[in-house]
Design a protein around this motif. Structure first.
Motif, PDB file in Angstrom:
ATOM      1  N   ALA A   1     -16.119   0.162   6.688  1.00  0.00           N
ATOM      2  CA  ALA A   1     -17.486  -0.662   5.259  1.00  0.00           C
ATOM      3  C   ALA A   1     -16.159  -0.279   4.063  1.00  0.00           C
ATOM      4  N   ALA A   2     -14.879  -0.024   3.941  1.00  0.00           N
ATOM      5  CA  ALA A   2     -14.383   0.215   2.994  1.00  0.00           C
ATOM      6  C   ALA A   2     -13.990  -1.350   2.804  1.00  0.00           C
ATOM      7  N   GLU A   3     -13.167  -1.648   3.571  1.00  0.00           N
ATOM      8  CA  GLU A   3     -12.682  -3.348   3.159  1.00  0.00           C
ATOM      9  C   GLU A   3     -13.834  -3.917   3.387  1.00  0.00           C
ATOM     10  N   LYS A   4     -15.034  -3.697   3.761  1.00  0.00           N
ATOM     11  CA  LYS A   4     -16.097  -4.905   3.619  1.00  0.00           C
ATOM     12  C   LYS A   4     -16.258  -4.673   1.583  1.00  0.00           C
ATOM     13  N   ARG A   5     -16.382  -3.298   1.492  1.00  0.00           N
ATOM     14  CA  ARG A   5     -17.135  -2.857  -0.001  1.00  0.00           C
ATOM     15  C   ARG A   5     -15.528  -3.409  -0.933  1.00  0.00           C
ATOM     16  N   VAL A   6     -14.306  -4.001  -0.427  1.00  0.00           N
ATOM     17  CA  VAL A   6     -13.146  -4.169  -1.535  1.00  0.00           C
ATOM     18  C   VAL A   6     -13.839  -5.225  -1.229  1.00  0.00           C
ATOM     19  N   LYS A   7     -13.384  -6.589  -0.076  1.00  0.00           N
ATOM     20  CA  LYS A   7     -13.585  -7.789  -0.053  1.00  0.00           C
ATOM     21  C   LYS A   7     -14.755  -8.558  -1.087  1.00  0.00           C
ATOM     22  N   MET A   8     -16.376  -7.918  -1.405  1.00  0.00           N
ATOM     23  CA  MET A   8     -17.303  -7.924  -1.525  1.00  0.00           C
ATOM     24  C   MET A   8     -16.941  -8.015  -3.371  1.00  0.00           C
ATOM     25  N   GLU A   9     -16.677  -6.803  -3.533  1.00  0.00           N
ATOM     26  CA  GLU A   9     -15.412  -6.393  -5.086  1.00  0.00           C
ATOM     27  C   GLU A   9     -14.938  -7.635  -5.201  1.00  0.00           C
TER      28      GLU A   9
ATOM     29  N   SER B   1     -15.610   4.403   9.018  1.00  0.00           N
ATOM     30  CA  SER B   1     -15.591   4.137   7.174  1.00  0.00           C
ATOM     31  C   SER B   1     -14.606   3.573   6.368  1.00  0.00           C
TER      32      SER B   1
ATOM     33  N   SER C   1      -8.597   2.374  -2.859  1.00  0.00           N
ATOM     34  CA  SER C   1      -9.459   3.392  -2.415  1.00  0.00           C
ATOM     35  C   SER C   1     -10.336   2.842  -1.557  1.00  0.00           C
TER      36      SER C   1
ATOM     37  N   LYS D   1      -8.240  -1.218  -5.430  1.00  0.00           N
ATOM     38  CA  LYS D   1      -9.288  -1.423  -4.296  1.00  0.00           C
ATOM     39  C   LYS D   1      -8.394  -0.762  -2.717  1.00  0.00           C
TER      40      LYS D   1
END
Length: 110
Positions: free
Chosen positions: A41-49, A38, A27, A24
């Motif tokens: 946004a990617a860090e937040k996506r990883v956190k949510m996943e 960007s 990514s 992760k």
């Protein structure tokens, strides 16, 4: 984890989670390549996943980010990318500690 989970099982679980977190992290683009927005946004996506898929617990308090995942906690004041890296280092330390415990248990049993 239940009482029937062995130390070897715990080690395997943490090792598996390290591989997942590393994937992760990979990514997340670099700031040089993608810019701050960007990356955030990617860090937040990883956190949510990690929260949704593995029950990670995140918080921000006392000026730092905190995570608890697979029995391992970590903190960082520099943002989520740093927090993910610090978690990986803490997870590796936990594995070393569990291996010491496993060796001690094996000696007692023999």
């Amino acid at each position: 984890m239940s009482a029937s989970v062995t130390t070897i099982d715990k080690i395997a679980n943490v090792e598996r989670m390290i591989a997942i977190v590393r994937g992760k992290i990979a990514s997340i683009p670099s700031i040089e390549d993608a810019g701050d927005i960007s990356v955030q946004a990617a860090e937040k996506r990883v956190k949510m996943e990690l929260t949704r898929e593995f029950g990670a617990s995140f918080s921000f308090r006392s000026g730092g980010y905190h995570v608890y995942l697979s029995g391992v906690g970590a903190t960082c004041t520099a943002g989520y990318s740093g927090l993910f890296r610090n978690w990986e280092m803490a997870a590796r330390r936990k594995i070393m500690m569990l291996r010491v415990v496993a060796r001690g248990t094996a000696r007692v049993a023999s």
